[in-house]
Write an enzyme that holds these catalytic residues in place. Structure first.
Site, PDB file in Angstrom:
ATOM      1  N   HIS A  56      73.855 -36.857  14.057  1.00 30.64           N
ATOM      2  CA  HIS A  56      75.314 -36.827  13.929  1.00 30.64           C
ATOM      3  C   HIS A  56      75.949 -37.433  15.183  1.00 30.64           C
ATOM      4  CE1 HIS A  56      75.595 -33.306  10.824  1.00 30.64           C
ATOM      5  NE2 HIS A  56      74.705 -34.227  10.466  1.00 30.64           N
ATOM      6  N   GLU A  58      78.199 -36.313  17.156  1.00 27.95           N
ATOM      7  CA  GLU A  58      78.282 -35.383  18.288  1.00 27.95           C
ATOM      8  C   GLU A  58      76.950 -35.274  19.027  1.00 27.95           C
ATOM      9  OE1 GLU A  58      80.704 -33.288  14.945  1.00 27.95           O
ATOM     10  OE2 GLU A  58      79.074 -34.753  15.101  1.00 27.95           O
ATOM     11  N   CYS A  86      80.019 -29.627  12.702  1.00 26.80           N
ATOM     12  CA  CYS A  86      79.293 -28.723  11.814  1.00 26.80           C
ATOM     13  C   CYS A  86      78.620 -27.633  12.660  1.00 26.80           C
ATOM     14  CB  CYS A  86      78.239 -29.498  11.010  1.00 26.80           C
ATOM     15  SG  CYS A  86      76.848 -30.081  12.004  1.00 26.80           S
ATOM     16  N   CYS A  89      75.998 -29.095  15.196  1.00 28.56           N
ATOM     17  CA  CYS A  89      76.611 -29.750  16.345  1.00 28.56           C
ATOM     18  C   CYS A  89      77.327 -28.742  17.252  1.00 28.56           C
ATOM     19  CB  CYS A  89      77.562 -30.841  15.883  1.00 28.56           C
ATOM     20  SG  CYS A  89      76.695 -32.211  15.082  1.00 28.56           S
TER      21      CYS A  89
END
Length: 149
Positions: A56, A58, A86, A89
């Protein structure tokens, strides 16, 4: 004189990263890490390209910022991300001890807020910065993806 380096300024930079992800066929989420008004990391989703569910924006930004700083803690740093983090993360952000998270669009289904994910006690979070632009880009991505299938 007003500081030109505000949350909107940096979220626009994160949105540029989301556009890069969009062009690569990735879910268009972009992130940057800032310390003292200086961008030290830029990232976007790479889950398709790397075939890695943890890639992701992040996660990529945390790693890049830690490498830049030469340490694992992101104290005095702000993460700007186009979509609310999420649970995964947010957990990584917890361990990074990042000072502030600023996000654009709220993730009503998988965001750390709705999931009840705990952030580090030193971390502040602020949402809704350029949320409409972030939401529009994500919706456009999924509409195009559905139309291709």
């Amino acid at each position: 004189m007003e500081n030109p380096f505000d949350d909107t300024y940096f979220m626009k930079k994160a949105l540029q990263e989301a556009e890069v992800a969009f062009e690569k066929g990735e879910v268009p989420v972009g992130a940057i890490v800032v310390i003292e008004n200086r961008i030290i990391a830029r990232a976007h989703n790479l889950t398709e390209m790397l075939n890695d569910v943890t890639a992701h924006a992040e996660m990529q930004a945390i790693t890049a910022a830690a490498n830049f700083l030469g340490g694992k803690y992101l104290e005095n740093c702000t993460l700007y991300v186009t979509l609310e983090p999420c649970q995964m993360c947010a957990g990584a952000l917890y361990w990074s001890q990042i000072s502030k998270i600023v996000y654009g669009a709220k993730d009503e289904k998988r965001g750390c807020g709705v999931m009840g994910t705990q952030l580090h006690p030193k971390t502040t979070i602020k949402g809704g910065i350029l949320a409409e632009a972030a939401t529009t880009l994500i919706k456009k991505f999924f509409i195009e993806k559905r139309n291709m299938n």
